[in-house]
Design a protein around this motif. Structure first.
Motif, PDB file in Angstrom:
ATOM      1  N   PRO A  90     -11.335 -11.901   1.072  1.00  0.00           N
ATOM      2  CA  PRO A  90     -12.036 -11.743  -0.203  1.00  0.00           C
ATOM      3  C   PRO A  90     -11.175 -12.202  -1.374  1.00  0.00           C
ATOM      4  O   PRO A  90      -9.966 -11.972  -1.386  1.00  0.00           O
ATOM      5  CB  PRO A  90     -12.305 -10.233  -0.271  1.00  0.00           C
ATOM      6  CG  PRO A  90     -11.263  -9.625   0.605  1.00  0.00           C
ATOM      7  CD  PRO A  90     -10.963 -10.608   1.688  1.00  0.00           C
ATOM      8  N   THR A  91     -11.788 -12.854  -2.347  1.00  0.00           N
ATOM      9  CA  THR A  91     -11.060 -13.366  -3.502  1.00  0.00           C
ATOM     10  C   THR A  91     -11.884 -13.140  -4.758  1.00  0.00           C
ATOM     11  O   THR A  91     -12.764 -13.928  -5.084  1.00  0.00           O
ATOM     12  CB  THR A  91     -10.693 -14.851  -3.305  1.00  0.00           C
ATOM     13  OG1 THR A  91     -10.262 -15.411  -4.547  1.00  0.00           O
ATOM     14  CG2 THR A  91     -11.849 -15.670  -2.749  1.00  0.00           C
ATOM     15  N   TYR A  92     -11.608 -12.032  -5.446  1.00  0.00           N
ATOM     16  CA  TYR A  92     -12.448 -11.582  -6.555  1.00  0.00           C
ATOM     17  C   TYR A  92     -11.690 -11.391  -7.876  1.00  0.00           C
ATOM     18  O   TYR A  92     -12.315 -11.105  -8.886  1.00  0.00           O
ATOM     19  CB  TYR A  92     -13.125 -10.253  -6.187  1.00  0.00           C
ATOM     20  CG  TYR A  92     -14.207 -10.413  -5.147  1.00  0.00           C
ATOM     21  CD1 TYR A  92     -15.544 -10.543  -5.519  1.00  0.00           C
ATOM     22  CD2 TYR A  92     -13.900 -10.458  -3.788  1.00  0.00           C
ATOM     23  CE1 TYR A  92     -16.538 -10.699  -4.566  1.00  0.00           C
ATOM     24  CE2 TYR A  92     -14.889 -10.624  -2.828  1.00  0.00           C
ATOM     25  CZ  TYR A  92     -16.200 -10.743  -3.227  1.00  0.00           C
ATOM     26  OH  TYR A  92     -17.189 -10.920  -2.279  1.00  0.00           O
ATOM     27  N   ALA A  93     -10.385 -11.524  -7.879  1.00  0.00           N
ATOM     28  CA  ALA A  93      -9.611 -11.145  -9.064  1.00  0.00           C
ATOM     29  C   ALA A  93      -9.380 -12.306 -10.031  1.00  0.00           C
ATOM     30  O   ALA A  93      -9.449 -12.141 -11.244  1.00  0.00           O
ATOM     31  CB  ALA A  93      -8.273 -10.546  -8.646  1.00  0.00           C
ATOM     32  N   GLY A  94      -9.078 -13.495  -9.502  1.00  0.00           N
ATOM     33  CA  GLY A  94      -8.664 -14.591 -10.370  1.00  0.00           C
ATOM     34  C   GLY A  94      -7.179 -14.469 -10.704  1.00  0.00           C
ATOM     35  O   GLY A  94      -6.594 -13.391 -10.613  1.00  0.00           O
TER      36      GLY A  94
END
Length: 327
Positions: A90-94
């Motif tokens: 998962p990649t949600y932060a930036g």
């Protein structure tokens, strides 16, 4: 005059449980969380209730049982084909301090045969560089449905699918960030979902204390996972700091401390230039921070697949050295 009291909305009970004052409020049970999220996903909740529910959860801080119950409801509504995946990423932060070096770690692992699913929630905070914004430059397939994911994994072992394309109600909740003024627990929840039941789920939670909660939620769900405090909130090992791995596998929790890889902290770049990311991948530019971040993040993923730490670093180096030949 005959006055009839209007019936209470079915979702009101869940708002009341969370918001009934310091002495009356409590956590939701896993079953209550499953039912509440089910109503949210099935559009059986008023907007005012949604906002209140999310912010009460945020203020209270969500429990492992709540996160597991929410995930139960989401997985029950997922319609996904059987696709073999090694790593859920998962990649949600930036990123705002450093370039997204974790993307090169994922690309190198994929080039060596590790099947990786990435998913994200789109740019939602100003001043950050998100995965979705650099997919094209890094030749990472952007998929819009699960069939495309399956094809991309078959062809190159790496695929990215936006959350809005497989769970739109959750994306809508994430998009409320600028309306509510705060991130909601959905930003954290998205990291646990592991929609294709990958062999290992990697998670990055920036705020202290939340790592253990996420690890416990994954354990309750029967998943294998590693949770870290990744650089900038993304799954990227910070080589300038000590990194604590919160792991769970086969229902058993484990912990591991990885020492800093650099004696001195690196100076952050003045700008985030994606061209530098591309040049480093091609071997046309050197960057000591990038090298350490990429190799340690690759080792993290290999550790999640069962490789001991020392062997994981050696294997990561070998896979990185062979990344272009593999293509």
């Amino acid at each position: 005059m005959n006055l009839v009291t209007p019936p209470e909305h079915p979702f009101a009970q869940f708002v009341r449980i969370l918001g009934k004052g310091k002495r009356g409020a409590r956590n939701l049970t896993r079953e209550e969380a499953r039912e509440a999220m089910g109503m949210l996903l099935d559009d059986k909740v008023e907007d005012t209730q949604l906002g209140a529910f999310l912010m009460l959860l945020r203020h209270k801080e969500e429990s492992a049982e709540e996160m597991a119950g929410f995930t139960d409801a989401i997985r029950a509504r997922l319609q996904v084909p059987a696709i073999d995946v090694d790593i859920d990423w998962p990649t949600y932060a930036g990123k705002k301090r450093h370039l997204p070096w974790y993307l090169l770690a994922a690309k190198a692992l994929a080039a060596s045969g590790v099947r990786i699913l990435m998913h994200g929630g789109g740019p939602h905070t100003a001043g950050r560089l998100y995965t979705e914004q650099v997919l094209e430059q890094l030749d990472i397939p952007l998929c819009r449905h699960w069939q495309e994911v399956g094809s991309a994994l078959q062809q190159g072992n790496l695929a990215f699918i936006p959350l809005g394309d497989w769970m739109p109600p959750l994306q809508r909740m994430i998009d409320l960030r600028n309306t509510l003024g705060l991130r909601s627990p959905i930003h954290s929840l998205a990291r646990i979902l592991n929609p294709l039941s990958a062999r290992c789920g990697l998670q990055s939670i920036f705020h202290p204390g939340y790592q253990a909660v996420h690890r416990e939620a994954s354990r309750l769900l029967g998943d294998t996972a590693i949770v870290i405090k990744g650089e900038g909130g993304e799954i990227e090992v910070n080589p300038d700091a000590t990194n604590h791995l919160h792991g769970t596998a086969n229902g058993i929790n484990w912990d591991e401390e990885w020492p800093a890889l650099s004696a001195q902290r690196h100076v952050k770049p003045e700008t985030l230039d994606v061209a530098h990311l591309q040049a480093f991948w091609r071997g046309e530019a050197e960057d000591s921070y990038a090298r350490l971040a990429v190799l340690s993040t690759m080792a993290l993923a290999l550790r999640g697949l069962g490789t001991p730490r020392e062997a994981a670093f050696a294997e990561a180096q070998q896979r990185w050295d062979n990344r272009l030949q593999s293509n």
